[in-house]
Design an enzyme around this catalytic site. Structure first.
Site: not given
Ligand code: NAD
Ligand SMILES: O=c1ccn([C@@H]2O[C@H](COP(=O)(O)OP(=O)(O)O[C@H]3OC[C@](O)(CO)[C@H]3O)[C@@H](O)[C@H]2O)c(=O)[nH]1
Length: 388
Positions: A139, A183, A27, A94, A333, A187, A47, A335
């Site tokens: 989540e 997690y 992101i 982030l 695990y 959060k 980062d 879900d």
């Molecule tokens: N991508 C999504 O759909 C999604 C969904 C739900 C929540 N989020 C939240 O959004 C945020 C960003 O997600 P993302 O998908 O970009 O993940 P990402 O893992 O790609 O990015 C997280 C970044 O944080 C950095 N980081 C982690 N710990 C650190 C530390 N101690 N010091 C410095 N840097 C650190 C990592 O190196 C990484 O580059 C997270 O908080 C995640 O929980 C994302």
């Molecule tokens: O090879 C695979 C991998 C995953 N699954 C299933 O897909 C569903 C989605 O999985 P994923 O995208 O890995 O994660 P979640 O949606 O469960 O959780 C994320 O949502 C937001 C965030 O907070 C950050 O990105 C993270 O927690 C799931 O049902 C897996 O079991 C599969 O079937 N095969």
């Protein structure tokens, strides 16, 4: 001369300095790109890694080179953090461990990363009167109320049993031994702490709950730009299977449902939060696309169809294979069954709506995956590293 930038209420937007923690992630990389290309704001990018923003940092000649500064630091233990937050008008946090494969296998790291390590960030923002945009997650809702109803209950079709609302829905997690919820729980607690800092000490905050944002640069392809045994989020898992021409693994039959939003749509929502503090402060926002809902099985089928189209490759004999969650993720695990965001609050406050259909976002994302990785995967498969 370019027209002056104005916010949603017609007020001019003053250039600001943003301290972005976790700027090198998926992101963060898209947000940096957007801020540099379309605004005059400055970024202090923090980062541990910067591979995903190298293209924004390297060429000195680019006209934004004086608007982004990368600081390689780990927020767990770096005394520069408070100074950087003080230098900025706004902090965006982030940083997190946010891949489900870690939640049950590294629960301590997960809880520390998502709660303990975020504490100083909240404290420094509060003590220095700095605005904070904190990234939480969808989540925090956990499972839907509807998932506890009998399978045949007609109430399962009633949206009030499954649509997730920021100010109304409960947070329903599984038992402690299901460490998946480490997690979500961490959060949730940091959200409550930020909310309390707002209520008791006047912290100006916005909490973002992303609902499965996906697109280019998400996670890694195992054995190519990440560990061979690593398990990324579903987009990268399925991309890896497609690139290697192996069946896509459906965890527990792929029955869970998700809504996916294109990263570029979601970044528009974050930009509105950044530039409209009067409308965003004190709010918790769902950011997702309620129209892009599929089961994981349907996602696998659609990704397969799109990938065959963009790569020009023929289909394989068995496109999917079922695996148990224990086999795939290990003990502990669990879900989320279904995740549909209610959009009332973000619509009312910021007028934001997602635009991109699931098919279109998969087409552009899988075109990127194919261009970026197909050759490297082919070479790696032709010359596998011998196991010692
Ligand atoms: N991508 C999504 O759909 C999604 C969904 C739900 C929540 N989020 C939240 O959004 C945020 C960003 O997600 P993302 O998908 O970009 O993940 P990402 O893992 O790609 O990015 C997280 C970044 O944080 C950095 N980081 C982690 N710990 C650190 C530390 N101690 N010091 C410095 N840097 C650190 C990592 O190196 C990484 O580059 C997270 O908080 C995640 O929980 C994302
Ligand atoms: O090879 C695979 C991998 C995953 N699954 C299933 O897909 C569903 C989605 O999985 P994923 O995208 O890995 O994660 P979640 O949606 O469960 O959780 C994320 O949502 C937001 C965030 O907070 C950050 O990105 C993270 O927690 C799931 O049902 C897996 O079991 C599969 O079937 N095969």
């Amino acid at each position: 001369m370019a027209a002056a930038r104005v916010d949603l209420d017609g007020r001019p937007i003053r250039p600001m300095t943003i301290c972005m923690i976790g700027a090198g992630g998926f992101i963060g990389s898209h947000l940096c790109e957007k801020l540099l290309m379309e605004t005059p704001h400055k970024i202090l990018a923090l980062d541990v890694y910067n591979d995903k923003i190298k293209h924004l940092l390297e060429p000195d000649s680019l006209h934004w080179s004086d608007r982004i500064q990368f600081h390689r630091l780990n927020i767990k233990h770096d005394s520069r953090l408070e100074g950087l937050i003080r230098m900025a008008d706004l902090t965006i946090n982030l940083a997190a461990i946010c891949t489900p494969a870690d939640y049950n296998t590294r629960p301590l790291d997960t809880i520390y990363s998502n709660f303990i390590d975020a504490l100083p960030v909240v404290k420094y923002c509060s003590e220095n009167n700095k605005r904070l945009i904190h990234f939480s997650t969808c989540e925090v809702y956990g499972k839907t109320i509807g998932s506890f109803l009998p399978k045949e209950s007609p109430l399962r079709q009633d949206p009030s049993y499954y649509v997730l609302k920021e100010d109304d829905s409960p947070c329903i997690f599984g038992p402690i031994e299901k460490q998946r919820w480490s997690y979500a729980c961490a959060k949730q607690l940091i959200e409550r702490l930020i909310y309390a800092e707002g209520a008791e000490n006047g912290l100006e905050f916005t909490i973002v709950r992303p609902f499965n944002w996906i697109g280019p640069r998400m996670d890694f392809i195992p054995g190519i730009d990440g560990p061979s045994e690593g398990v990324p989020r579903v987009l990268a898992c399925f991309s890896n299977n497609l690139l290697r021409r192996e069946p896509l693994k459906l965890v527990d039959g792929g029955q869970s449902q998700r809504t996916f939003v294109y990263i570029k749509d979601a970044i528009e929502a974050v930009m509105l939060m950044i530039e409209n503090p009067a409308r965003a402060n004190g709010q918790i926002f769902n950011v997702g696309n309620p129209h892009n809902e599929v089961t994981v099985r349907q996602l696998a089928e659609m990704m397969t169809e799109v990938y065959l189209k963009v790569s020009g490759e023929p289909p394989i004999e068995s496109p999917t294979i079922d695996v148990s969650s224990k086999e795939f993720y290990g003990e502990g695990y669990d879900d989320s069954d279904k995740r549909i965001p209610d959009m009332t609050i973000i619509n009312r406050q910021l007028g934001w709506n997602p635009k991109t259909s699931l098919w279109d976002l998969l087409e552009s994302t899988l075109t990127y995956q194919h261009r970026t990785y197909a050759d490297a995967v082919r070479k790696a498969m032709a010359n596998p590293i011998p196991s010692s």
